[in-house]
Design a protein around this motif. Structure first.
Motif, PDB file in Angstrom:
ATOM      1  N   GLU A  10      66.744  10.123  14.384  1.00 60.27           N
ATOM      2  CA  GLU A  10      66.930  10.685  15.722  1.00 60.27           C
ATOM      3  C   GLU A  10      65.602  10.801  16.452  1.00 60.27           C
ATOM      4  OE1 GLU A  10      69.250  14.178  14.796  1.00 60.27           O
ATOM      5  OE2 GLU A  10      71.097  13.000  14.711  1.00 60.27           O
ATOM      6  N   ASN A  11      65.170  12.009  16.799  1.00 59.81           N
ATOM      7  CA  ASN A  11      63.907  12.151  17.537  1.00 59.81           C
ATOM      8  C   ASN A  11      62.809  12.792  16.682  1.00 59.81           C
ATOM      9  OD1 ASN A  11      64.829  14.737  17.492  1.00 59.81           O
ATOM     10  ND2 ASN A  11      64.892  15.031  19.685  1.00 59.81           N
ATOM     11  N   PHE A  12      62.932  12.647  15.359  1.00 62.00           N
ATOM     12  CA  PHE A  12      61.911  13.116  14.422  1.00 62.00           C
ATOM     13  C   PHE A  12      61.613  14.618  14.560  1.00 62.00           C
ATOM     14  CE2 PHE A  12      61.319   8.579  14.354  1.00 62.00           C
ATOM     15  CZ  PHE A  12      61.083   8.312  13.018  1.00 62.00           C
ATOM     16  N   SER A  13      62.646  15.408  14.818  1.00 62.89           N
ATOM     17  CA  SER A  13      62.465  16.865  14.915  1.00 62.89           C
ATOM     18  C   SER A  13      61.880  17.417  13.622  1.00 62.89           C
ATOM     19  CB  SER A  13      63.808  17.544  15.176  1.00 62.89           C
ATOM     20  OG  SER A  13      64.295  17.165  16.426  1.00 62.89           O
ATOM     21  N   ASP A  14      60.905  18.301  13.770  1.00 61.70           N
ATOM     22  CA  ASP A  14      60.266  18.986  12.640  1.00 61.70           C
ATOM     23  C   ASP A  14      59.652  18.025  11.625  1.00 61.70           C
ATOM     24  OD1 ASP A  14      60.973  21.461  13.725  1.00 61.70           O
ATOM     25  OD2 ASP A  14      62.940  21.374  12.769  1.00 61.70           O
ATOM     26  N   ALA A  15      59.185  16.883  12.081  1.00 63.41           N
ATOM     27  CA  ALA A  15      58.553  15.898  11.193  1.00 63.41           C
ATOM     28  C   ALA A  15      57.057  16.186  11.061  1.00 63.41           C
ATOM     29  CB  ALA A  15      58.769  14.488  11.734  1.00 63.41           C
ATOM     30  N   LEU A  16      56.487  15.695   9.984  1.00 62.63           N
ATOM     31  CA  LEU A  16      55.059  15.868   9.734  1.00 62.63           C
ATOM     32  C   LEU A  16      54.455  14.520   9.373  1.00 62.63           C
ATOM     33  CD1 LEU A  16      52.578  17.690   9.373  1.00 62.63           C
ATOM     34  CD2 LEU A  16      53.255  17.936   6.977  1.00 62.63           C
ATOM     35  N   CYS A  37      60.309  13.359   7.272  1.00 60.21           N
ATOM     36  CA  CYS A  37      61.269  13.619   8.346  1.00 60.21           C
ATOM     37  C   CYS A  37      62.682  13.725   7.787  1.00 60.21           C
ATOM     38  CB  CYS A  37      61.190  12.522   9.391  1.00 60.21           C
ATOM     39  SG  CYS A  37      61.372  10.855   8.732  1.00 60.21           S
ATOM     40  N   MET A  38      63.578  14.256   8.613  1.00 59.67           N
ATOM     41  CA  MET A  38      64.969  14.438   8.210  1.00 59.67           C
ATOM     42  C   MET A  38      65.786  13.194   8.526  1.00 59.67           C
ATOM     43  SD  MET A  38      65.802  18.354   9.330  1.00 59.67           S
ATOM     44  CE  MET A  38      64.955  18.318  10.923  1.00 59.67           C
ATOM     45  N   ASN A  39      66.650  12.815   7.572  1.00 58.12           N
ATOM     46  CA  ASN A  39      67.549  11.683   7.739  1.00 58.12           C
ATOM     47  C   ASN A  39      68.926  12.218   8.120  1.00 58.12           C
ATOM     48  OD1 ASN A  39      69.342   9.546   7.417  1.00 58.12           O
ATOM     49  ND2 ASN A  39      68.253   8.704   5.657  1.00 58.12           N
ATOM     50  N   SER A  40      69.353  11.959   9.340  1.00 62.79           N
ATOM     51  CA  SER A  40      70.638  12.484   9.822  1.00 62.79           C
ATOM     52  C   SER A  40      71.818  11.881   9.068  1.00 62.79           C
ATOM     53  CB  SER A  40      70.793  12.206  11.320  1.00 62.79           C
ATOM     54  OG  SER A  40      70.861  10.818  11.566  1.00 62.79           O
ATOM     55  N   LEU A  41      71.647  10.707   8.464  1.00 58.58           N
ATOM     56  CA  LEU A  41      72.728  10.070   7.719  1.00 58.58           C
ATOM     57  C   LEU A  41      72.805  10.570   6.283  1.00 58.58           C
ATOM     58  CD1 LEU A  41      72.328   6.395   8.989  1.00 58.58           C
ATOM     59  CD2 LEU A  41      73.761   8.242   9.918  1.00 58.58           C
ATOM     60  N   ASN A  42      71.848  11.401   5.892  1.00 56.11           N
ATOM     61  CA  ASN A  42      71.808  11.948   4.530  1.00 56.11           C
ATOM     62  C   ASN A  42      71.780  13.473   4.593  1.00 56.11           C
ATOM     63  OD1 ASN A  42      71.671  12.099   1.757  1.00 56.11           O
ATOM     64  ND2 ASN A  42      69.513  11.559   1.632  1.00 56.11           N
ATOM     65  N   ASP A  43      72.660  14.048   5.406  1.00 52.39           N
ATOM     66  CA  ASP A  43      72.811  15.500   5.528  1.00 52.39           C
ATOM     67  C   ASP A  43      71.504  16.186   5.928  1.00 52.39           C
ATOM     68  OD1 ASP A  43      74.492  17.716   5.535  1.00 52.39           O
ATOM     69  OD2 ASP A  43      74.064  18.205   3.431  1.00 52.39           O
ATOM     70  N   TYR A  44      70.707  15.509   6.725  1.00 55.65           N
ATOM     71  CA  TYR A  44      69.432  16.023   7.246  1.00 55.65           C
ATOM     72  C   TYR A  44      68.457  16.446   6.139  1.00 55.65           C
ATOM     73  CZ  TYR A  44      71.391  15.649  11.871  1.00 55.65           C
ATOM     74  OH  TYR A  44      71.940  15.154  13.032  1.00 55.65           O
ATOM     75  N   LYS A  45      68.503  15.742   5.023  1.00 53.84           N
ATOM     76  CA  LYS A  45      67.533  15.988   3.952  1.00 53.84           C
ATOM     77  C   LYS A  45      66.232  15.285   4.312  1.00 53.84           C
ATOM     78  CE  LYS A  45      70.911  16.649   0.364  1.00 53.84           C
ATOM     79  NZ  LYS A  45      71.576  16.127  -0.802  1.00 53.84           N
ATOM     80  N   PHE A  46      65.126  15.933   3.937  1.00 53.09           N
ATOM     81  CA  PHE A  46      63.814  15.345   4.208  1.00 53.09           C
ATOM     82  C   PHE A  46      63.555  14.171   3.283  1.00 53.09           C
ATOM     83  CE2 PHE A  46      62.971  19.185   6.571  1.00 53.09           C
ATOM     84  CZ  PHE A  46      62.090  18.768   7.554  1.00 53.09           C
TER      85      PHE A  46
END
Length: 118
Positions: A10-16, A37-46
């Protein structure tokens, strides 16, 4: 490739961003970013990925004391007539709409982008 990255992250929210590698080859330049970063297709797991920006048109990176240019709130990723724009500090408008920030602390413009999970 760009659509796949946006679909997953998505828009890399809370990414480092933990690594920035700038490479110069004979007539080309590239930038590699290692990003948690969080993967929206994997339950927002980092997960950790490497973004590789190739055929660099321009890059802007500004780091100030007591401020981080590698902690991302939202990133704008768009293709503008064959130029991929990755603005890690875009202007954020009502409704979460993002627009390129001409004074962004970290922005890359390139012609090719790839990524890999690491």
């Amino acid at each position: 490739m760009l659509a796949e990255i946006i679909n997953k992250y998505e828009n890399f929210s809370d990414a480092l961003i933990s690594e920035i590698i700038y490479r110069v080859f004979e007539n080309s330049k590239s930038v590699e970013l290692v990003v948690s970063c969080m993967n929206s297709l994997n339950d927002y797991k980092f997960e950790t990925i490497k973004l590789t920006f190739m055929d660099i048109v321009s890059i802007r990176f500004n780091e100030n004391a007591n401020q981080s240019s590698t902690l991302i709130n939202s990133a704008l990723l768009v293709n503008d007539d064959g130029i991929i724009i990755a603005d890690f500090f875009p202007l954020i408008y009502a409704g979460g709409n993002l627009k390129e920030n001409e004074n962004s602390d970290f922005k890359i413009k390139c012609r090719k982008l790839s990524y890999a999970k690491i």
